[in-house]
Write a protein that holds these residues in place. Structure first.
Motif, PDB file in Angstrom:
ATOM      1  N   ARG A   1       6.095   1.643  -2.901  1.00 54.89           N
ATOM      2  CA  ARG A   1       6.323   2.343  -1.655  1.00 54.89           C
ATOM      3  C   ARG A   1       6.326   3.933  -1.723  1.00 54.89           C
ATOM      4  NH1 ARG A   1       9.763  -2.130  -1.167  1.00 54.89           N
ATOM      5  NH2 ARG A   1       8.698  -3.752   0.456  1.00 54.89           N
TER       6      ARG A   1
ATOM      7  N   ARG B   1       1.760   7.063   6.572  1.00 60.02           N
ATOM      8  CA  ARG B   1       1.769   7.773   7.923  1.00 60.02           C
ATOM      9  C   ARG B   1       1.092   9.147   8.208  1.00 60.02           C
ATOM     10  NH1 ARG B   1       6.679   5.377   7.490  1.00 60.02           N
ATOM     11  NH2 ARG B   1       7.598   7.420   6.682  1.00 60.02           N
TER      12      ARG B   1
ATOM     13  N   PHE C   1      -2.030  -1.861   0.617  1.00 63.78           N
ATOM     14  CA  PHE C   1      -1.579  -2.910   1.761  1.00 63.78           C
ATOM     15  C   PHE C   1      -1.531  -2.124   2.846  1.00 63.78           C
ATOM     16  CE2 PHE C   1       1.157  -5.497   4.147  1.00 63.78           C
ATOM     17  CZ  PHE C   1       0.552  -6.474   4.067  1.00 63.78           C
ATOM     18  N   ARG C   2      -0.874  -0.859   3.083  1.00 61.26           N
ATOM     19  CA  ARG C   2      -0.763  -0.227   4.455  1.00 61.26           C
ATOM     20  C   ARG C   2      -0.662   1.312   4.187  1.00 61.26           C
ATOM     21  NH1 ARG C   2       4.561  -1.046   7.056  1.00 61.26           N
ATOM     22  NH2 ARG C   2       5.390   0.094   5.565  1.00 61.26           N
TER      23      ARG C   2
ATOM     24  N   GLU D   1       0.038   7.448  -0.811  1.00 61.80           N
ATOM     25  CA  GLU D   1      -0.769   6.335  -1.178  1.00 61.80           C
ATOM     26  C   GLU D   1      -1.028   6.485  -2.692  1.00 61.80           C
ATOM     27  OE1 GLU D   1      -4.193   6.975   1.294  1.00 61.80           O
ATOM     28  OE2 GLU D   1      -2.929   6.611   3.264  1.00 61.80           O
TER      29      GLU D   1
END
Length: 158
Positions: A135, A155, A151-152, A108
């Motif tokens: 990313r 995992r 944004f996301r 992140e």
């Protein structure tokens, strides 16, 4: 004292200093007149200091490794001269990403950094001016109008 001898001594001193620095930070050969054990202790202390400096610039990356952070960083940094704490952390995060061993918090943080700045691994990072996406490890960060947002999230292992 001969005036011509002074530059020779200065050049010799500079060369010896360069050998010592190479031995401490870049796994160079042991310079003449130095004992291996104290030099190894100094090298380990410098790596711990570098790990702390990088952790201040990359706190999520370091937190993702917890107690393993100093050893993880030292394993990567041994034999590499520093490019500065920000760049060392960035380079390490990219290597870990490529190996698939970057922890989610580090992914992140890397995604946010890559969305907010351009870094080619050679020159210092520069802020991005146009919209960008970063990313890493499933994390996606977006930079728009000078603001970077995650944004996301990355995992998480099950």
């Amino acid at each position: 004292m001969d005036a011509a001898a002074a530059p020779d001594r200065a050049g010799d001193l500079a060369a010896r200093q360069a050998e010592l620095v190479a031995a401490l930070v870049a796994d160079g050969p042991l310079p003449a007149g130095f004992q291996p054990a104290p030099l190894a202790a100094a090298r380990a202390a410098l790596l711990r200091k570098r790990a702390g400096d990088v952790a201040r610039h990359w706190p999520l990356l370091a937190a993702g490794f917890g107690a393993d952070w100093p050893a993880t960083f030292a394993g990567w940094a041994a034999g590499r001269p520093t490019g500065g704490s920000l760049r060392d952390g960035w380079d390490l995060a990219r290597v870990l990403r490529d190996r698939g061993t970057l922890p989610p918090l580090g992914a992140e943080e890397l995604a946010v950094r890559e969305a907010g700045a351009r870094y080619d691994g050679q020159n210092p990072p520069r802020p991005r001016r146009l919209p960008a996406v970063g990313r890493a490890g499933g994390a996606v960060a977006v930079q728009l109008a000078g603001r970077v947002r995650l944004f996301r999230p990355a995992r998480r292992p099950d």
